[in-house]
Write a protein that holds these residues in place. Structure first.
Motif, PDB file in Angstrom:
ATOM      1  N   LYS A 122       4.257  31.250  54.944  1.00 28.87           N
ATOM      2  CA  LYS A 122       3.383  30.525  55.868  1.00 28.87           C
ATOM      3  C   LYS A 122       2.915  29.199  55.270  1.00 28.87           C
ATOM      4  CE  LYS A 122       1.576  34.480  58.485  1.00 28.87           C
ATOM      5  NZ  LYS A 122       0.357  35.255  58.841  1.00 28.87           N
ATOM      6  N   TRP A 123       2.858  29.119  53.933  1.00 28.88           N
ATOM      7  CA  TRP A 123       2.463  27.861  53.292  1.00 28.88           C
ATOM      8  C   TRP A 123       3.462  26.759  53.600  1.00 28.88           C
ATOM      9  CZ3 TRP A 123       5.090  25.352  49.111  1.00 28.88           C
ATOM     10  CH2 TRP A 123       4.434  24.208  48.634  1.00 28.88           C
ATOM     11  N   LEU A 124       4.741  27.103  53.531  1.00 25.83           N
ATOM     12  CA  LEU A 124       5.789  26.123  53.817  1.00 25.83           C
ATOM     13  C   LEU A 124       5.702  25.655  55.271  1.00 25.83           C
ATOM     14  CD1 LEU A 124       8.065  24.747  52.310  1.00 25.83           C
ATOM     15  CD2 LEU A 124       9.589  26.613  52.971  1.00 25.83           C
ATOM     16  N   ARG A 125       5.465  26.593  56.175  1.00 24.13           N
ATOM     17  CA  ARG A 125       5.340  26.235  57.594  1.00 24.13           C
ATOM     18  C   ARG A 125       4.108  25.365  57.839  1.00 24.13           C
ATOM     19  NH1 ARG A 125       6.808  31.923  58.271  1.00 24.13           N
ATOM     20  NH2 ARG A 125       9.007  32.057  58.889  1.00 24.13           N
ATOM     21  N   ALA A 126       3.015  25.662  57.108  1.00 19.94           N
ATOM     22  CA  ALA A 126       1.784  24.874  57.253  1.00 19.94           C
ATOM     23  C   ALA A 126       1.997  23.437  56.782  1.00 19.94           C
ATOM     24  CB  ALA A 126       0.655  25.534  56.477  1.00 19.94           C
ATOM     25  N   CYS A 127       2.716  23.270  55.679  1.00 22.00           N
ATOM     26  CA  CYS A 127       3.025  21.926  55.174  1.00 22.00           C
ATOM     27  C   CYS A 127       3.870  21.159  56.183  1.00 22.00           C
ATOM     28  CB  CYS A 127       3.776  22.016  53.842  1.00 22.00           C
ATOM     29  SG  CYS A 127       2.804  22.667  52.468  1.00 22.00           S
ATOM     30  N   TYR A 128       4.814  21.863  56.782  1.00 22.49           N
ATOM     31  CA  TYR A 128       5.718  21.232  57.743  1.00 22.49           C
ATOM     32  C   TYR A 128       4.945  20.775  58.982  1.00 22.49           C
ATOM     33  CZ  TYR A 128      10.098  20.452  60.278  1.00 22.49           C
ATOM     34  OH  TYR A 128      11.138  19.882  60.962  1.00 22.49           O
ATOM     35  N   LYS A 129       4.046  21.608  59.430  1.00 26.49           N
ATOM     36  CA  LYS A 129       3.269  21.277  60.623  1.00 26.49           C
ATOM     37  C   LYS A 129       2.277  20.152  60.358  1.00 26.49           C
ATOM     38  CE  LYS A 129       0.351  23.355  64.193  1.00 26.49           C
ATOM     39  NZ  LYS A 129      -0.292  24.607  64.680  1.00 26.49           N
ATOM     40  N   TRP A 157      14.630  27.362  54.297  1.00 26.00           N
ATOM     41  CA  TRP A 157      15.358  26.507  53.353  1.00 26.00           C
ATOM     42  C   TRP A 157      15.449  25.075  53.896  1.00 26.00           C
ATOM     43  CZ3 TRP A 157      18.276  28.466  48.914  1.00 26.00           C
ATOM     44  CH2 TRP A 157      19.015  27.496  48.257  1.00 26.00           C
ATOM     45  N   LEU A 158      15.796  24.958  55.176  1.00 23.12           N
ATOM     46  CA  LEU A 158      15.911  23.639  55.791  1.00 23.12           C
ATOM     47  C   LEU A 158      14.567  22.920  55.853  1.00 23.12           C
ATOM     48  CD1 LEU A 158      18.398  24.463  58.693  1.00 23.12           C
ATOM     49  CD2 LEU A 158      18.894  23.273  56.548  1.00 23.12           C
ATOM     50  N   MET A 159      13.506  23.672  56.091  1.00 15.36           N
ATOM     51  CA  MET A 159      12.150  23.089  56.082  1.00 15.36           C
ATOM     52  C   MET A 159      11.850  22.488  54.709  1.00 15.36           C
ATOM     53  SD  MET A 159       9.389  25.515  57.956  1.00 15.36           S
ATOM     54  CE  MET A 159       9.483  25.886  59.691  1.00 15.36           C
ATOM     55  N   ALA A 160      12.147  23.272  53.659  1.00 14.31           N
ATOM     56  CA  ALA A 160      11.882  22.813  52.294  1.00 14.31           C
ATOM     57  C   ALA A 160      12.658  21.527  52.000  1.00 14.31           C
ATOM     58  CB  ALA A 160      12.247  23.909  51.299  1.00 14.31           C
ATOM     59  N   GLU A 161      13.912  21.465  52.428  1.00 11.65           N
ATOM     60  CA  GLU A 161      14.719  20.252  52.218  1.00 11.65           C
ATOM     61  C   GLU A 161      14.142  19.078  52.980  1.00 11.65           C
ATOM     62  OE1 GLU A 161      19.306  21.366  51.176  1.00 11.65           O
ATOM     63  OE2 GLU A 161      18.755  21.291  53.295  1.00 11.65           O
ATOM     64  N   GLU A 162      13.742  19.305  54.231  1.00 13.61           N
ATOM     65  CA  GLU A 162      13.181  18.217  55.045  1.00 13.61           C
ATOM     66  C   GLU A 162      11.895  17.667  54.442  1.00 13.61           C
ATOM     67  OE1 GLU A 162      13.001  18.307  59.357  1.00 13.61           O
ATOM     68  OE2 GLU A 162      14.243  20.111  59.328  1.00 13.61           O
ATOM     69  N   LEU A 163      11.164  18.514  53.720  1.00 11.55           N
ATOM     70  CA  LEU A 163       9.904  18.080  53.119  1.00 11.55           C
ATOM     71  C   LEU A 163      10.095  17.499  51.724  1.00 11.55           C
ATOM     72  CD1 LEU A 163       7.548  21.000  54.237  1.00 11.55           C
ATOM     73  CD2 LEU A 163       7.792  18.734  55.259  1.00 11.55           C
ATOM     74  N   GLY A 164      11.352  17.397  51.279  1.00 11.90           N
ATOM     75  CA  GLY A 164      11.637  16.736  50.008  1.00 11.90           C
ATOM     76  C   GLY A 164      11.564  17.605  48.786  1.00 11.90           C
ATOM     77  N   ALA A 165      11.421  18.913  48.966  1.00 10.86           N
ATOM     78  CA  ALA A 165      11.369  19.818  47.812  1.00 10.86           C
ATOM     79  C   ALA A 165      12.777  20.062  47.277  1.00 10.86           C
ATOM     80  CB  ALA A 165      10.732  21.140  48.202  1.00 10.86           C
ATOM     81  N   LYS A 166      12.879  20.226  45.974  1.00 11.07           N
ATOM     82  CA  LYS A 166      14.130  20.691  45.381  1.00 11.07           C
ATOM     83  C   LYS A 166      14.134  22.211  45.470  1.00 11.07           C
ATOM     84  CE  LYS A 166      14.754  16.907  42.077  1.00 11.07           C
ATOM     85  NZ  LYS A 166      14.884  16.549  40.641  1.00 11.07           N
ATOM     86  N   ILE A 167      15.321  22.779  45.582  1.00 13.95           N
ATOM     87  CA  ILE A 167      15.433  24.232  45.657  1.00 13.95           C
ATOM     88  C   ILE A 167      16.304  24.707  44.512  1.00 13.95           C
ATOM     89  CG2 ILE A 167      16.114  26.198  47.073  1.00 13.95           C
ATOM     90  CD1 ILE A 167      15.700  24.387  49.515  1.00 13.95           C
TER      91      ILE A 167
END
Length: 381
Positions: free
Chosen positions: A358-365, A312-322
């Motif tokens: 894993k897609w979210l983690r890949a975007c973050y990396k 959830w925190l990764m998604a927020e840091e990447l600017g996605a709405k949840i």
């Protein structure tokens, strides 16, 4: 405080003051302060920075020293710096006679709490506060030290702050940067803010004036309440008989973004000082999944608060709405370990992408939106 060259040193009322520039205006001394364009220690060198409140010029080393000390103080108070534009960001004003109202008319006006008449000897204006601006300043003031930077004159800015900040809480005069302080009228600079750039955010409706600081900038939608004298193709809010919503307007929306940025900047994972934090990196991450609305399914136990999870925190840091409700916020991606046949059918109908965590983690990396192709959830045979 403004950055100024020796040739631009303001004229003085003292007859014995010689403002003739030195032959070598790039020459500097090691002494920290100058007064009226001359070093207070050696009386020979005019330095290039001036602190407006005391008409005290400081050399670059002294400016950097003050900037570092003041930034560390703010960090201890868990505050950042917010530089706000004035016109069409916080207010809109007009000189058009059709909008002018007398004080008596304003008392009866439905917008009497946000519509004001500005009288000066050479002009009369109407000034409209952007909806929720007082709430915005109050909440932003708990997280940020606030500056104003405007291409308007200082007298105009000070008059506007009487309506924006009648208690003089947020816009103290030493933190107002006006036209008189700018070297170029169409170029704003963070050199005029005595804080480290890594902790400074800018809100402005005009991107072009911050050409040297775009990485610190959050663009804001222009506030156009009155008809424009120049852009006749734009229909104003007053012409439409409406205004921005108090809870849905631009300032309310950007306030939520500021709260997120402040929380990320002071994330406990940054155990070090200011050197381990940079708002420009946060803004860069927030653009990665901008425009994406994510929902999580089959990820968290029913008794777990998902907003505390790393995903959830990764998604927020990447600017996605949840969102957990597709009707309120149309979902673009569902992050899940698996999906039922019914969920696949629903996703296909709604054009929702089902992706593995894993897609979210890949975007973050990667610090970019990577292709979902390799991370799609596939139906079981």
């Amino acid at each position: 405080m403004k950055t100024i060259s020796e040739r631009g040193f303001p004229q003085d009322d003292y007859d014995d003051f010689d403002d003739t520039p030195e032959e070598n205006t790039e020459k500097t001394c090691l002494h920290p302060c100058v007064f009226r364009g001359k070093c207070v220690s050696c009386e020979t060198i005019a330095l290039k920075y001036v602190h407006q409140g005391m008409w005290l010029w400081l050399n670059k080393d002294e400016m950097d020293r003050i900037r570092k000390i003041e930034s560390e103080k703010l960090l201890e108070d868990k505050k950042m710096v917010l530089v706000l534009d004035l016109d069409q960001t916080l207010i809109h004003s007009t000189r058009q006679e059709k909008y002018l109202r007398t004080p008596q008319e304003l008392l009866q006006h439905e917008l009497r709490d946000s519509l004001f008449r500005l009288n000066r000897p050479w002009e009369k204006m109407m000034l409209k506060l952007r909806p929720s601006v007082h709430t915005f300043l109050k909440e932003a003031g708990t997280m940020f030290e606030i500056y104003m930077c405007t291409t308007g004159t200082r007298s105009y800015a000070l008059k506007a702050t009487e309506f924006l900040d009648p208690e003089n809480v947020y816009f103290i005069s030493s933190r107002i940067i006006a036209r008189e302080d700018l070297l170029e009228i169409n170029e704003k600079s963070l050199d005029l803010v005595l804080k480290e750039e890594r902790m400074v955010l800018i809100l402005d409706d005009t991107v072009s004036v911050w050409s040297n600081h775009e990485s610190n900038l959050i663009p804001v939608k222009k506030y156009r309440y009155f008809d424009s004298d120049h852009d006749l193709g734009v229909v104003s809010l007053s012409a439409l008989g409406t205004d921005e919503g108090e809870t849905t307007g631009a300032l309310t929306t950007v306030l939520q973004q500021l709260k997120l940025i402040h929380r990320l900047f002071f994330n406990p994972k940054f155990e070090g000082g200011l050197q381990d934090r940079d708002v420009r990196d946060i803004l860069n991450r927030l653009r990665v999944l901008q425009g994406c609305t994510l929902s999580f399914k089959h990820i968290f136990p029913s008794d777990f608060r998902p907003e505390n999870s790393r995903l959830w925190l990764m998604a927020e840091e990447l600017g996605a709405k949840i969102s957990m409700d597709n009707l309120i916020n149309p979902i673009t991606h569902v992050v899940t370990w698996f999906a039922t046949a019914e969920e696949f059918e629903e996703a296909e109908m709604e054009e929702i992408i089902l992706v593995h965590p894993k897609w979210l983690r890949a975007c973050y990396k990667a610090l970019e939106r990577v292709s979902e192709k390799e991370y799609l959830i596939k139906p079981k045979d």
